[in-house]
Design a protein around this motif. Structure first.
Motif, PDB file in Angstrom:
ATOM      1  N   PRO B 121       0.825  -1.221   0.000  1.00  0.00           N
ATOM      2  CA  PRO B 121       0.000   0.000   0.000  1.00  0.00           C
ATOM      3  C   PRO B 121       0.855   1.266   0.000  1.00  0.00           C
ATOM      4  CG  PRO B 121      -0.797  -1.563   1.631  1.00  0.00           C
ATOM      5  CD  PRO B 121       0.495  -2.109   1.115  1.00  0.00           C
ATOM      6  N   ILE B 122       1.994   1.228   0.719  1.00  0.00           N
ATOM      7  CA  ILE B 122       2.876   2.401   0.744  1.00  0.00           C
ATOM      8  C   ILE B 122       3.434   2.671  -0.644  1.00  0.00           C
ATOM      9  CG2 ILE B 122       4.930   3.395   1.796  1.00  0.00           C
ATOM     10  CD1 ILE B 122       4.538   1.554   4.157  1.00  0.00           C
ATOM     11  N   PHE B 123       3.904   1.576  -1.284  1.00  0.00           N
ATOM     12  CA  PHE B 123       4.479   1.742  -2.618  1.00  0.00           C
ATOM     13  C   PHE B 123       3.442   2.307  -3.584  1.00  0.00           C
ATOM     14  CE2 PHE B 123       7.610  -1.917  -1.669  1.00  0.00           C
ATOM     15  CZ  PHE B 123       8.467  -1.026  -1.045  1.00  0.00           C
ATOM     16  N   ILE B 124       2.218   1.825  -3.435  1.00  0.00           N
ATOM     17  CA  ILE B 124       1.166   2.301  -4.343  1.00  0.00           C
ATOM     18  C   ILE B 124       0.908   3.790  -4.107  1.00  0.00           C
ATOM     19  CG2 ILE B 124      -1.310   2.109  -4.835  1.00  0.00           C
ATOM     20  CD1 ILE B 124      -0.816  -1.005  -4.314  1.00  0.00           C
ATOM     21  N   LEU B 125       0.930   4.176  -2.825  1.00  0.00           N
ATOM     22  CA  LEU B 125       0.742   5.587  -2.502  1.00  0.00           C
ATOM     23  C   LEU B 125       1.881   6.435  -3.075  1.00  0.00           C
ATOM     24  CD1 LEU B 125      -1.292   7.204  -0.739  1.00  0.00           C
ATOM     25  CD2 LEU B 125       0.444   7.148   1.061  1.00  0.00           C
ATOM     26  N   TRP B 126       3.111   5.920  -2.964  1.00  0.00           N
ATOM     27  CA  TRP B 126       4.260   6.684  -3.418  1.00  0.00           C
ATOM     28  C   TRP B 126       4.433   6.681  -4.939  1.00  0.00           C
ATOM     29  CZ3 TRP B 126       8.453   4.522   0.465  1.00  0.00           C
ATOM     30  CH2 TRP B 126       8.202   5.074   1.741  1.00  0.00           C
ATOM     31  N   PHE B 127       4.205   5.490  -5.527  1.00  0.00           N
ATOM     32  CA  PHE B 127       4.589   5.346  -6.940  1.00  0.00           C
ATOM     33  C   PHE B 127       3.412   5.193  -7.885  1.00  0.00           C
ATOM     34  CE2 PHE B 127       8.083   3.506  -4.376  1.00  0.00           C
ATOM     35  CZ  PHE B 127       9.040   4.472  -4.647  1.00  0.00           C
ATOM     36  N   GLY B 128       2.191   5.254  -7.359  1.00  0.00           N
ATOM     37  CA  GLY B 128       1.043   5.201  -8.244  1.00  0.00           C
ATOM     38  C   GLY B 128       0.652   3.783  -8.601  1.00  0.00           C
ATOM     39  N   ILE B 129      -0.275   3.635  -9.544  1.00  0.00           N
ATOM     40  CA  ILE B 129      -0.786   2.308  -9.857  1.00  0.00           C
ATOM     41  C   ILE B 129      -0.314   1.845 -11.224  1.00  0.00           C
ATOM     42  CG2 ILE B 129      -2.784   2.418  -8.317  1.00  0.00           C
ATOM     43  CD1 ILE B 129      -4.446   3.206 -10.753  1.00  0.00           C
ATOM     44  N   GLU B 130       0.824   2.388 -11.667  1.00  0.00           N
ATOM     45  CA  GLU B 130       1.364   1.899 -12.937  1.00  0.00           C
ATOM     46  C   GLU B 130       2.593   1.035 -12.670  1.00  0.00           C
ATOM     47  OE1 GLU B 130       0.943   4.252 -16.205  1.00  0.00           O
ATOM     48  OE2 GLU B 130      -0.907   5.139 -15.484  1.00  0.00           O
ATOM     49  N   THR B 131       3.430   0.897 -13.677  1.00  0.00           N
ATOM     50  CA  THR B 131       4.531  -0.070 -13.582  1.00  0.00           C
ATOM     51  C   THR B 131       5.419   0.139 -12.359  1.00  0.00           C
ATOM     52  OG1 THR B 131       4.502  -0.078 -15.962  1.00  0.00           O
ATOM     53  CG2 THR B 131       6.360  -1.146 -14.923  1.00  0.00           C
ATOM     54  N   THR B 132       5.717   1.391 -12.021  1.00  0.00           N
ATOM     55  CA  THR B 132       6.738   1.642 -10.992  1.00  0.00           C
ATOM     56  C   THR B 132       6.462   0.919  -9.680  1.00  0.00           C
ATOM     57  OG1 THR B 132       6.942   3.812 -11.963  1.00  0.00           O
ATOM     58  CG2 THR B 132       8.090   3.459  -9.888  1.00  0.00           C
ATOM     59  N   SER B 133       5.245   0.991  -9.168  1.00  0.00           N
ATOM     60  CA  SER B 133       5.022   0.396  -7.849  1.00  0.00           C
ATOM     61  C   SER B 133       5.095  -1.130  -7.907  1.00  0.00           C
ATOM     62  CB  SER B 133       3.695   0.871  -7.251  1.00  0.00           C
ATOM     63  OG  SER B 133       2.630   0.462  -8.041  1.00  0.00           O
ATOM     64  N   LYS B 134       4.691  -1.728  -9.029  1.00  0.00           N
ATOM     65  CA  LYS B 134       4.846  -3.183  -9.174  1.00  0.00           C
ATOM     66  C   LYS B 134       6.321  -3.556  -9.138  1.00  0.00           C
ATOM     67  CE  LYS B 134       1.524  -3.397 -13.000  1.00  0.00           C
ATOM     68  NZ  LYS B 134       1.275  -4.039 -14.277  1.00  0.00           N
ATOM     69  N   VAL B 135       7.114  -2.789  -9.896  1.00  0.00           N
ATOM     70  CA  VAL B 135       8.547  -3.087  -9.975  1.00  0.00           C
ATOM     71  C   VAL B 135       9.189  -2.939  -8.602  1.00  0.00           C
ATOM     72  CG1 VAL B 135      10.747  -2.279 -10.922  1.00  0.00           C
ATOM     73  CG2 VAL B 135       8.747  -2.518 -12.415  1.00  0.00           C
ATOM     74  N   VAL B 136       8.780  -1.893  -7.879  1.00  0.00           N
ATOM     75  CA  VAL B 136       9.403  -1.661  -6.573  1.00  0.00           C
ATOM     76  C   VAL B 136       9.081  -2.805  -5.612  1.00  0.00           C
ATOM     77  CG1 VAL B 136       9.406  -0.162  -4.543  1.00  0.00           C
ATOM     78  CG2 VAL B 136       9.491   0.827  -6.830  1.00  0.00           C
ATOM     79  N   LEU B 137       7.843  -3.269  -5.604  1.00  0.00           N
ATOM     80  CA  LEU B 137       7.497  -4.361  -4.700  1.00  0.00           C
ATOM     81  C   LEU B 137       8.258  -5.630  -5.069  1.00  0.00           C
ATOM     82  CD1 LEU B 137       5.734  -5.224  -2.292  1.00  0.00           C
ATOM     83  CD2 LEU B 137       4.092  -6.106  -3.945  1.00  0.00           C
ATOM     84  N   ALA B 138       8.296  -5.928  -6.369  1.00  0.00           N
ATOM     85  CA  ALA B 138       9.011  -7.132  -6.814  1.00  0.00           C
ATOM     86  C   ALA B 138      10.503  -7.013  -6.504  1.00  0.00           C
ATOM     87  CB  ALA B 138       8.795  -7.338  -8.317  1.00  0.00           C
ATOM     88  N   PHE B 139      11.045  -5.830  -6.710  1.00  0.00           N
ATOM     89  CA  PHE B 139      12.463  -5.594  -6.427  1.00  0.00           C
ATOM     90  C   PHE B 139      12.770  -5.815  -4.941  1.00  0.00           C
ATOM     91  CE2 PHE B 139      15.786  -2.674  -4.992  1.00  0.00           C
ATOM     92  CZ  PHE B 139      16.842  -3.051  -5.811  1.00  0.00           C
ATOM     93  N   SER B 140      11.831  -5.373  -4.082  1.00  0.00           N
ATOM     94  CA  SER B 140      12.071  -5.510  -2.641  1.00  0.00           C
ATOM     95  C   SER B 140      12.140  -6.978  -2.237  1.00  0.00           C
ATOM     96  CB  SER B 140      10.982  -4.793  -1.842  1.00  0.00           C
ATOM     97  OG  SER B 140       9.779  -5.533  -1.872  1.00  0.00           O
ATOM     98  N   LEU B 141      11.570  -7.867  -3.052  1.00  0.00           N
ATOM     99  CA  LEU B 141      11.698  -9.304  -2.782  1.00  0.00           C
ATOM    100  C   LEU B 141      12.973  -9.865  -3.417  1.00  0.00           C
ATOM    101  CD1 LEU B 141       8.002 -10.300  -3.496  1.00  0.00           C
ATOM    102  CD2 LEU B 141       9.180 -10.745  -1.347  1.00  0.00           C
ATOM    103  N   GLY B 142      13.124  -9.569  -4.715  1.00  0.00           N
ATOM    104  CA  GLY B 142      14.237 -10.169  -5.473  1.00  0.00           C
ATOM    105  C   GLY B 142      15.597  -9.706  -4.994  1.00  0.00           C
ATOM    106  N   PHE B 143      15.704  -8.430  -4.676  1.00  0.00           N
ATOM    107  CA  PHE B 143      16.995  -7.861  -4.287  1.00  0.00           C
ATOM    108  C   PHE B 143      17.635  -8.628  -3.129  1.00  0.00           C
ATOM    109  CE2 PHE B 143      19.115  -4.932  -1.283  1.00  0.00           C
ATOM    110  CZ  PHE B 143      20.234  -4.640  -2.040  1.00  0.00           C
ATOM    111  N   PHE B 144      16.848  -8.884  -2.069  1.00  0.00           N
ATOM    112  CA  PHE B 144      17.424  -9.527  -0.888  1.00  0.00           C
ATOM    113  C   PHE B 144      17.844 -10.968  -1.163  1.00  0.00           C
ATOM    114  CE2 PHE B 144      15.185  -5.992   1.054  1.00  0.00           C
ATOM    115  CZ  PHE B 144      16.173  -5.508   1.886  1.00  0.00           C
TER     116      PHE B 144
END
Lengths: 257, 269
Positions: B121-144
């Motif tokens: 929900p935070i990412f969606i608030l910050w990055f909107g409902i387009e590609t960016t917030s999806k990428v950020v959430l996925a990145f937060s999993l894959g990166f670690f």
């Protein structure tokens, strides 16, 4: 004093755990001499080699190679371990070349070195396996690759830490004969460690028997068997058995059997 | 033993059996499912039926499934590439800078153990409902995942090889490039494969919470309409995507590392 002579004088070494591994040990290996230290496991044999190779810091006593003090990565010393330490991602031939590659700092071998590497592989019975990967080889074959890697380095001093210790009896004999062949064609200074008395007799010019921990040299026996030696011929040689009997008493006392 | 010892014909026969077996399992599963609905053991309203799913796929494949799947996969790939690059580089940095690693360790653990879906929900608030917030959430999993596997791979170098390196007098750079790095590659690769699947998961999750396009958004839409056949069809598409991605990754791994690692079989089927 010769450049490729090893001198260890009154060396003691205590591990960080407080364990005294080596106490007041002295030994000398003359240039071109094959000296074998034989002793029970845990008698500080490896510690002595590590000190000579400069892999651990000296605490007391004196260690010299020629006139120099030990330092890790000296090119005049080649060190072979009980584990083959092959790089799994390199083919056999590239593993053989690895030591030389690090010493020269380039992947491109000098003229003649590649041929020499192939020659060494043939001498240890691995002709035709140049492009295999280590995982495709048996334990004994991998240790032969390590042997070829060690001998390809032009280092005049070889330190060998139970290099055949983990092999089965038959493979071991074959590799001992291979080592003799390589050494007799180019006599370097060798300090070889083993707990196997039979191995010590067939290889050595001189045997040093080591006590249990803390390690010390208990006795010293010159092995006056003619060279080149054939290990299978030695099995029927009464002098070989005489040596075995003589040294066995010393060693058995240390092994408490 | 490995496949190397078998003849080509035997290998092909074995593969044919393998695939035939897999198809049979699928058909049997679909058959039981269909029969359960047909004979009243299960309610069609809740579980739909295989033929309806197939019908939905045929009717909506081009205009709905493909564009949405493309969007999901695109976001997943962006997140995966970013996770891979940033994860490997940070992993290397932590190995080379042990003091930094000690310093940031509790923060890394905290971030990595946080349920990532709670961040969506935070990412969606910050990055909107387009590609960016999806990428950020996925990145937060894959990166670690990539970070941890890179770190573990670099730290677990066979001590005998380190001893060899020291006795030969390898420079730190030689030891890094000729021993540590190649040693870590299989572990890094295992991390990358895991990250691939987790990036997919992250993107779909983000789409389910809020998005304009994507397979996740499509599932939410159809489940709102209680269209079970559509929901299950999209799930099937996702499963196929995940299996295909894994197979591609396995093949790349086998081509790159198969000759010297034991993973030769993983490339087959």
């Amino acid at each position: 004093m010769y450049r490729n002579e090893i001198n260890v004088e009154r060396v003691s070494h205590r591990f960080a755990t407080g364990l005294l591994a080596v106490e007041d040990m002295s030994l000398r290996v003359a240039p071109g001499e094959f000296v074998v230290i034989v002793g029970p496991s845990g008698c500080g044999k490896t510690t002595i080699l590590n000190l000579i190779a400069g892999l651990i810091a000296r605490q007391s006593g004196k260690v010299t190679i020629g006139e120099a003090v030990p330092r890790a990565g000296r090119q005049d010393i080649a060190y072979m371990f009980a584990q083959d330490a092959l790089l799994p991602w390199r083919r056999v031939i590239d593993n053989v070349l690895f030591g030389v590659e690090i010493h020269t700092g380039t992947r491109k071998p000098k003229p003649g070195v590649l041929e020499q590497a192939h020659g060494l592989l043939a001498m240890v019975g691995l002709a035709g396996f140049e492009t295999a990967y280590p995982r495709q080889l048996s334990h004994g074959m991998r240790q032969r690759v390590a042997l070829a890697r060690t001998f390809l380095m032009p280092s005049p001093i070889l330190l060998m830490d139970e290099p055949f210790g983990a092999l089965d009896a038959h493979t071991k004999l074959a590799l001992e004969q291979g080592l003799l062949r390589l050494w007799e064609s180019n006599k370097r200074t060798v300090l070889f460690i083993t707990h196997d008395l039979a191995e010590a007799i067939v290889l050595a010019d001189r045997i040093l028997v080591c006590t249990t921990r803390p390690g010390r040299i208990k006795s010293e026996i010159a092995v006056d068997l003619p060279r080149p030696r054939s290990i299978s011929a030695l099995q029927n040689d009464p002098r070989y058995h005489d040596y075995y009997q003589r040294i066995w008493g010393d060693l058995a006392a240390e092994m408490a059997i | 033993m490995t496949d190397e010892n078998k003849t080509r014909g035997a290998l092909i026969r074995e593969l044919a059996w393998l695939y035939a077996g897999r198809v049979l399992i699928l058909l049997a599963f679909a058959g039981v499912w269909w029969a359960a609905v047909r004979f009243g053991l299960a309610d069609k309203f809740f579980v739909s039926t295989p033929p309806e799913i197939v019908r939905f796929l045929f009717a909506n494949f081009r205009k709905e499934i493909v564009p949405n799947a493309a969007d999901t996969l695109r976001a997943m790939l962006i997140a995966f590439v970013l996770s891979g690059v940033a994860g490997v580089l940070s992993g290397l940095a932590l190995v080379e800078l042990p003091r930094v690693k000690r310093l940031v360790d509790p923060f890394l653990t905290a971030l990595n153990s946080m349920p990532r879906i709670a961040l969506a929900p935070i990412f969606i608030l910050w990055f909107g409902i387009e590609t960016t917030s999806k990428v950020v959430l996925a990145f937060s999993l894959g990166f670690f995942i990539v970070l941890m596997s890179t770190y573990a791979g670099m730290r677990n170098v066979d001590p005998t090889l380190i001893r060899l390196s020291r006795s030969l007098g390898c420079s730190p750079w030689q030891q890094f490039t000729k021993i540590t790095l190649p040693w870590a590659i299989p572990t890094v690769f295992a991390g990358l494969k895991l990250a691939l699947i987790y990036c997919f998961l992250g993107v779909v999750t983000s789409e389910m919470l809020a998005s304009k396009v994507g397979l996740g958004q499509l599932i939410m839409y159809y489940s709102g309409l209680l269209r079970m056949e559509a929901v299950l069809a999209i799930l099937l598409v996702m499963a196929v995507c995940a299996v295909a991605l894994t197979m591609i990754a396995d093949r790349i791994e086998a081509a790159l590392l198969g000759s010297w690692t034991e993973s030769l079989q993983s490339a087959r089927g």
